[in-house]
Design a protein around this motif. Sequence first.
Motif, short mmCIF file in Angstrom:
data_model
loop_
_atom_site.label_atom_id
_atom_site.label_comp_id
_atom_site.label_asym_id
_atom_site.label_seq_id
_atom_site.Cartn_x
_atom_site.Cartn_y
_atom_site.Cartn_z
N ASP A 71 0.77 -1.36 0.16
CA ASP A 71 -0.02 -0.15 0.13
C ASP A 71 0.91 1.25 -0.02
N LEU A 74 2.04 2.06 -3.47
CA LEU A 74 1.01 2.27 -4.31
C LEU A 74 0.56 3.60 -4.05
N VAL A 76 -1.10 4.77 -1.27
CA VAL A 76 -2.05 4.85 -0.47
C VAL A 76 -1.83 5.87 0.80
N ASN A 149 -0.17 -7.91 -6.09
CA ASN A 149 -0.68 -6.47 -6.39
C ASN A 149 -1.82 -6.89 -7.36
N THR A 150 -3.12 -6.51 -7.08
CA THR A 150 -3.99 -6.79 -7.93
C THR A 150 -4.64 -5.39 -8.74
N ASP A 151 -3.96 -4.23 -8.54
CA ASP A 151 -4.05 -2.93 -9.11
C ASP A 151 -3.71 -3.06 -10.61
N LYS A 153 -3.00 -1.20 -12.63
CA LYS A 153 -2.33 0.10 -13.41
C LYS A 153 -0.55 -0.17 -12.70
N THR A 154 -0.52 -0.78 -11.72
CA THR A 154 0.91 -0.91 -11.02
C THR A 154 1.36 -2.35 -10.77
N LYS A 155 0.50 -3.29 -11.28
CA LYS A 155 0.89 -4.93 -11.00
C LYS A 155 1.95 -5.26 -11.81
#
Length: 167
Positions: A71, A74, A76, A149-151, A153-155
């Motif tokens: 997080d 990323l 957060v 990481n499930t995002d 845009k960033t995985k």
Amino acid sequence: PSGPSAPDAPDTPGSSETGKDPTDEKTEAQKKAAVVDTLNAVRKDYGNNTPLTMDAEVCAMAEKMAKLQLDSLLGVYGNDPMTSEQYTKDWNAISKLPVKGKKLVGVGGYGAYPTETVIRGWAKDTGKWKPALVTSTEATLVGVGVVQNTDPKTKDKYPIMVVVMTY
């Protein structure tokens, strides 16, 4: 934050490190065990003969810390998690909890399964937590936590976060 509970920033893999290789058929349990074996070997090289034993409770704690570290990468907790009061609060909420009556001794995060090179780098880190993974003889329990990481845009950049913790 400063003081004894200040977290070390997580490492991110450099160009010389490989991330998760989809052709690698090892199970997550085998990969975690390999990290512990490597950590124990590096500890011996540093004259630390106190073996670490993998512990399920420590693994659960390391997984919570891995989520926190991912997080932070990323965004957060904003652009600089080290200045975020919420990050410090969340880090302390995990790091101050004892496991089997023992206090946290060492912690290190990495954006892939840490290799021997990464672990040797932790021993030389200027922070408090990473070197303790290798040098502290207090710790007897170890855990490896992994989060995906499930995002979307960033995985690709940060596929996983792996955290090693000792108690």
